[in-house]
Each structure stands twice: as C-alpha cells, then as structure tokens.
Write a protein that holds these residues in place. Structure first.
Motif, PDB file in Angstrom:
ATOM      1  N   VAL A 229     -13.565 -14.197   9.654  1.00 28.99           N
ATOM      2  CA  VAL A 229     -14.357 -13.039   9.241  1.00 28.99           C
ATOM      3  C   VAL A 229     -15.205 -12.558  10.415  1.00 28.99           C
ATOM      4  N   CYS A 230     -15.826 -13.491  11.129  1.00 28.82           N
ATOM      5  CA  CYS A 230     -16.621 -13.128  12.311  1.00 28.82           C
ATOM      6  C   CYS A 230     -15.737 -12.536  13.400  1.00 28.82           C
ATOM      7  N   THR A 231     -14.546 -13.094  13.573  1.00 29.61           N
ATOM      8  CA  THR A 231     -13.590 -12.537  14.537  1.00 29.61           C
ATOM      9  C   THR A 231     -13.262 -11.092  14.180  1.00 29.61           C
ATOM     10  N   ALA A 232     -13.023 -10.846  12.888  1.00 25.32           N
ATOM     11  CA  ALA A 232     -12.692  -9.488  12.438  1.00 25.32           C
ATOM     12  C   ALA A 232     -13.856  -8.533  12.662  1.00 25.32           C
ATOM     13  N   ILE A 233     -15.087  -8.994  12.459  1.00 30.25           N
ATOM     14  CA  ILE A 233     -16.261  -8.133  12.654  1.00 30.25           C
ATOM     15  C   ILE A 233     -16.372  -7.699  14.107  1.00 30.25           C
ATOM     16  N   VAL A 234     -16.281  -8.663  15.030  1.00 23.49           N
ATOM     17  CA  VAL A 234     -16.397  -8.334  16.456  1.00 23.49           C
ATOM     18  C   VAL A 234     -15.230  -7.463  16.902  1.00 23.49           C
ATOM     19  N   MET A 235     -14.034  -7.798  16.427  1.00 24.64           N
ATOM     20  CA  MET A 235     -12.856  -7.007  16.796  1.00 24.64           C
ATOM     21  C   MET A 235     -12.985  -5.579  16.267  1.00 24.64           C
ATOM     22  N   LEU A 236     -13.495  -5.440  15.058  1.00 26.09           N
ATOM     23  CA  LEU A 236     -13.659  -4.115  14.464  1.00 26.09           C
ATOM     24  C   LEU A 236     -14.654  -3.281  15.269  1.00 26.09           C
ATOM     25  N   LEU A 237     -15.732  -3.901  15.725  1.00 23.90           N
ATOM     26  CA  LEU A 237     -16.722  -3.188  16.526  1.00 23.90           C
ATOM     27  C   LEU A 237     -16.133  -2.737  17.859  1.00 23.90           C
ATOM     28  N   LEU A 238     -15.366  -3.601  18.503  1.00 23.50           N
ATOM     29  CA  LEU A 238     -14.793  -3.244  19.797  1.00 23.50           C
ATOM     30  C   LEU A 238     -13.707  -2.181  19.651  1.00 23.50           C
ATOM     31  N   LEU A 239     -12.914  -2.292  18.582  1.00 25.22           N
ATOM     32  CA  LEU A 239     -11.857  -1.295  18.365  1.00 25.22           C
ATOM     33  C   LEU A 239     -12.403   0.035  17.861  1.00 25.22           C
ATOM     34  N   SER A 240     -13.699   0.065  17.513  1.00 28.12           N
ATOM     35  CA  SER A 240     -14.293   1.335  17.090  1.00 28.12           C
ATOM     36  C   SER A 240     -14.314   2.350  18.220  1.00 28.12           C
ATOM     37  N   THR A 241     -14.073   1.880  19.432  1.00 31.34           N
ATOM     38  CA  THR A 241     -13.996   2.799  20.570  1.00 31.34           C
ATOM     39  C   THR A 241     -12.911   3.853  20.370  1.00 31.34           C
ATOM     40  N   ILE A 242     -11.880   3.511  19.596  1.00 30.20           N
ATOM     41  CA  ILE A 242     -10.810   4.471  19.322  1.00 30.20           C
ATOM     42  C   ILE A 242     -11.349   5.639  18.493  1.00 30.20           C
ATOM     43  N   THR A 243     -12.230   5.316  17.537  1.00 30.64           N
ATOM     44  CA  THR A 243     -12.770   6.336  16.635  1.00 30.64           C
ATOM     45  C   THR A 243     -13.859   7.170  17.284  1.00 30.64           C
ATOM     46  N   GLY A 384     -21.806 -13.953  22.899  1.00 25.84           N
ATOM     47  CA  GLY A 384     -23.063 -13.599  22.241  1.00 25.84           C
ATOM     48  C   GLY A 384     -22.842 -12.789  20.979  1.00 25.84           C
ATOM     49  N   LEU A 385     -21.885 -11.854  21.021  1.00 28.13           N
ATOM     50  CA  LEU A 385     -21.584 -11.043  19.836  1.00 28.13           C
ATOM     51  C   LEU A 385     -21.058 -11.916  18.702  1.00 28.13           C
ATOM     52  N   PHE A 386     -20.130 -12.820  19.036  1.00 21.81           N
ATOM     53  CA  PHE A 386     -19.529 -13.673  18.015  1.00 21.81           C
ATOM     54  C   PHE A 386     -20.570 -14.623  17.415  1.00 21.81           C
ATOM     55  N   THR A 387     -21.396 -15.204  18.277  1.00 24.41           N
ATOM     56  CA  THR A 387     -22.433 -16.120  17.785  1.00 24.41           C
ATOM     57  C   THR A 387     -23.389 -15.408  16.844  1.00 24.41           C
ATOM     58  N   LEU A 388     -23.778 -14.183  17.196  1.00 22.49           N
ATOM     59  CA  LEU A 388     -24.682 -13.423  16.335  1.00 22.49           C
ATOM     60  C   LEU A 388     -24.001 -13.053  15.020  1.00 22.49           C
ATOM     61  N   ALA A 389     -22.720 -12.682  15.058  1.00 21.56           N
ATOM     62  CA  ALA A 389     -21.989 -12.384  13.826  1.00 21.56           C
ATOM     63  C   ALA A 389     -21.935 -13.612  12.919  1.00 21.56           C
ATOM     64  N   CYS A 390     -21.725 -14.777  13.523  1.00 28.73           N
ATOM     65  CA  CYS A 390     -21.712 -16.031  12.741  1.00 28.73           C
ATOM     66  C   CYS A 390     -23.056 -16.264  12.060  1.00 28.73           C
ATOM     67  N   GLN A 391     -24.122 -16.064  12.818  1.00 28.74           N
ATOM     68  CA  GLN A 391     -25.455 -16.308  12.261  1.00 28.74           C
ATOM     69  C   GLN A 391     -25.819 -15.285  11.197  1.00 28.74           C
ATOM     70  N   ILE A 392     -25.302 -14.074  11.308  1.00 29.97           N
ATOM     71  CA  ILE A 392     -25.588 -13.044  10.306  1.00 29.97           C
ATOM     72  C   ILE A 392     -25.013 -13.432   8.948  1.00 29.97           C
ATOM     73  N   ILE A 393     -23.747 -13.883   8.905  1.00 32.68           N
ATOM     74  CA  ILE A 393     -23.143 -14.207   7.614  1.00 32.68           C
ATOM     75  C   ILE A 393     -23.646 -15.537   7.069  1.00 32.68           C
ATOM     76  N   LYS A 394     -24.231 -16.367   7.943  1.00 38.31           N
ATOM     77  CA  LYS A 394     -24.784 -17.640   7.479  1.00 38.31           C
ATOM     78  C   LYS A 394     -26.272 -17.555   7.178  1.00 38.31           C
ATOM     79  N   GLY A 395     -26.909 -16.443   7.605  1.00 45.27           N
ATOM     80  CA  GLY A 395     -28.342 -16.305   7.389  1.00 45.27           C
ATOM     81  C   GLY A 395     -29.158 -17.182   8.306  1.00 45.27           C
ATOM     82  N   THR A 396     -28.640 -17.456   9.499  1.00 41.28           N
ATOM     83  CA  THR A 396     -29.345 -18.355  10.428  1.00 41.28           C
ATOM     84  C   THR A 396     -29.640 -17.657  11.758  1.00 41.28           C
TER      85      THR A 396
END
Length: 426
Positions: A229-243, A384-396
C-alpha cells in the motif's frame, strides 16, 4: 511581496482549474498501479512455495510403501521417521521438503528440474548404523543447470555431514574410553552417553549457530499488505507527473526574465508552482484518508492496513500527508526545472523515480538487494517518502522523518531554482 502573492494566487487558480483533469488522471494512474500490484501478487502467489524439493529414494520403495507389509518393514519406518523428524526442524522446514519416491522417478524429477537433489538411501542403513558400520548415503545432483538452490543444499548437506561425523567420532571415542581406561566404570557409560547425545543434539538444533536471522518480509514493522500500500502511494505520487505535466511546465526564457525584472526569483516561481499543484493533491489525499478512516467503522478489515487509532495520531498523519505530497511534488518540479522539456521531464521522473524506489527497497525488500545498492538507497529521497507513507498509515509519524522530507524539499527547490537561474542568465 504583493507580486509574489499574486503569482502564488495565479498558480493555485491554474491548479484548481485543472482539478477535473488531475482527478481523472489520478484515477487512471491508481487503476494502473493497482493492476500492476495485482499482477505481482498473483505471480507471487503462484510461486509462494519456493522450498526446494528433495527426493528420498529407498530400495524397493513401491513394494514397501504400497504393500500391506509396509508397517512391518522397520527399516523403512525408521528411515521415514528420521526424515520426518528432520523435516519438522524450522531450519529445514523453511528451506526444503522431502518426497519419497523410487530411483527412476527421482532421476526423471532431476532432469525436468522438479527435484533439486535426490538422496539415495542404501539398503540396511539403519542396521549398519546400529552396528557401527559407516554406510554412505548417495546424494545425486543435476549434471547441468546448477543454480543457487542446489549450491545452498550442497552446503547444507556438507555442513550436516561434517557435524554428523564429529558426533559419531565423539560417541565412538567415548565408548572406547569406557571399554579401556574407564572399564571399571562401565555402569556409568549409559548415563554419560545420554548427556553427550544431549550436547550434540542441542548443538545441531540451535539455529543461531548456523544462521543469522534477518527479517526480510517487512519494513518499518509493516505487514505485506501495508508494505505494498505504501509502495502504491509513493508510486502514485511520482506518476502524477503524467497528469500535472502542464502545470509543472516551466516559464519561457523571456517570461523568466520578465519575472526577474519584477523582483520574482526562480526560487519564488518554483515554490508557487509546487504549492499550487501540491494543494490540489493534498486535498485529494486528505479526503481519501478521512473517508477510509470513516469506512473503518463499517469495514473492520481496513484496520489491518490503516492503524491510526487516536486523535493525536490522526492529526499527525494529516500533517504527514501535507509534507509527503509537497516533497513528492518538489521532486517533480526539480526534474522539470532541470530538464526543461515536458516530454523528457515526464520520462525522467518516471524512470528515475522507479529506479530510486527500487534502490530504496520500496518495490522489493532491501534485504534482497546488493549491499552497495542498499547503502545508496538509504540516502535517496524515495526512502524518506516511503518511510513517511509507512508512518502515516500506522499513525506513527515522527519529527525526524518530517524533517528529513523538509530537507529534501529545500534541496529540490534550491536545485530547481539554480537550474532555472543558470538557463535564464545564459
């Protein structure tokens, strides 16, 4: 200052006018990311049992296993009991499985790569062990196509054989000692043999002697689902460059000089452009985050992925989303500023982003990567992006991760502004 605020206002307005396109593009990108993740999941499920298959061959296997007298064949029963015992040891159970077959099926399995090894058990082996006769077991390897799997098993067999030889030498030496020098104490031999056996078994079954434990299934304490899920979040943000490519496109050289004349620096334009696009994506992700948290009340399964449990954790995660999105958009802005071509900028962001994600252990666990790649990946922005995404969904979410991403934001904005300044002043 007023002119800078006007520029920021125009960039935000431009981004909001692009909301329908951004939302549609985000949905399409999300579907693409989910499709890729599903394909990876299916492929992983199909190959989930990666344990080595080892054939165990006993003379006259068909007659012994299938006949009514199978239970009366103590030799085969002891052989099977020994392999069943060994196969239940965690060290072995996680690496290989034993299948009983005849010699021809074992050879055929080796030829078609179904088996990685075949163990040919000699006839009367148990009887020979009891009498002290050293009867070797034949281990058959494929004649071609030797790979890491067969090499690992070969080393396991070699290590196990060495330990067994040491144990046998110790037991026989012990017996000789009681039959010679300590013959007056033969009554104590059984007790001391049992103690010696306990020592050898405790050594052989102690995993820490042979293996170093490393958890390779999770990162940041995540489950497999949370990881991807965290991988998908970071990937989605980076691929948003297309949009958002149209909104991230830099100014022409003449316009850049005009802005400079009006007292607006390249750094100011980069901040305004990043903020305009960032606000839109922050709103999208915040709304999704809030909706999913509300859905947890009716769908308990979501709690296995989103682990935010208190108001404090919820607020921290909301702040984390702001920093996460802004850092990702700053990365995109930096690439657009350096490359200065919309098509090549999009390609660069996608390729460089995926490469950085891979090196940071965001696509496959870093434990599977080369040591040098792991070290480099630790210092990449995607870590850093992935670590922050992990902490966001874990609330940490913690301050150190926030500051790391803020530092990357400053670096990206400064690098982008420098590239624009150099190109403008040429």
């Amino acid at each position: 200052m007023r002119r800078k605020l006007e520029l920021l206002k125009l960039q935000i307005k431009s981004a909001f006018l692009s909301i329908p396109k951004i939302i549609l593009g985000t949905i399409v990108t999300a579907v693409l990311v989910i499709a890729i993740s599903t394909c990876v999941g299916i492929a992983t499920a199909q190959d989930s049992d990666l344990r080595m298959k080892v054939a165990v061959v006993y003379p006259d296997y068909d007659e012994t296993e299938n006949s009514d007298s199978a239970d009366d064949n103590k030799e085969f029963r002891y052989i099977k009991m020994a392999f069943n015992y060994v196969s239940e040891i965690d060290t072995i159970k996680n690496v290989c499985t034993f299948e009983y077959t005849d010699r021809q099926q074992a050879i055929d399995g080796l030829r078609n790569n179904y088996y990685v090894m075949a163990i040919i058990v000699p006839e009367n082996m148990i009887r020979d062990i009891m009498s002290g006769e050293n009867t070797p077991v034949e281990v058959v390897c494929p004649s071609a196509g030797v790979n890491n799997t067969s090499m690992i098993f070969r080393e396991m067999v070699r290590a196990g054989g060495s330990d067994l030889a040491t144990a046998e030498a110790g037991i026989y030496t012990f017996d000789d000692l009681f039959n010679g020098v300590l013959k007056n104490y033969r009554g104590l031999r059984g007790t001391h043999e049992n103690k010696l056996n306990d020592i050898y078994l405790s050594y052989a079954l102690n995993r820490s002697i042979y293996f170093k434990t490393r958890d390779i299934s999770v990162k940041e304490g995540l489950s497999t689902v949370q990881f991807y899920v965290c991988t998908a979040i970071v990937m989605l943000l980076l691929l948003s460059t297309i949009t958002c490519a149209g909104n991230m496109k830099g100014e022409s050289r003449s316009l850049a000089k005009s802005l400079k004349g009006a007292g607006i620096s390249a750094f100011d334009t980069g901040i305004a452009r990043t903020t305009g696009v960032g606000i839109v994506y922050i709103m999208i992700f915040e709304v999704i985050f809030i909706i999913i948290n509300v859905m947890r009340l009716g769908v308990p399964a979501i709690s296995g992925v989103l682990a935010v449990s208190t108001v404090g954790e919820f607020i921290a995660s909301i702040l984390g989303i702001v920093v996460l999105v802004y850092a990702a958009v700053s990365f995109i802005n930096c690439i657009f500023s350096v490359v200065d071509d919309t098509v090549y900028s999009v390609i660069t962001v996608c390729i460089l982003g995926m490469a950085c994600m891979y090196a940071s252990g965001c696509i496959v666990s870093s434990a599977f990567l080369a040591p040098g790649v792991r070290v480099i990946g630790m210092y990449l922005p995607t870590n850093g992006l992935f670590t922050l995404a992990c902490q966001i969904i874990k609330g940490t979410v913690d301050i150190s991760t926030i500051m790391t991403n803020v530092l990357w934001i400053i670096i990206f904005q400064a690098a982008g502004a420098l590239a624009v300044k150099i190109r403008r002043d040429r």
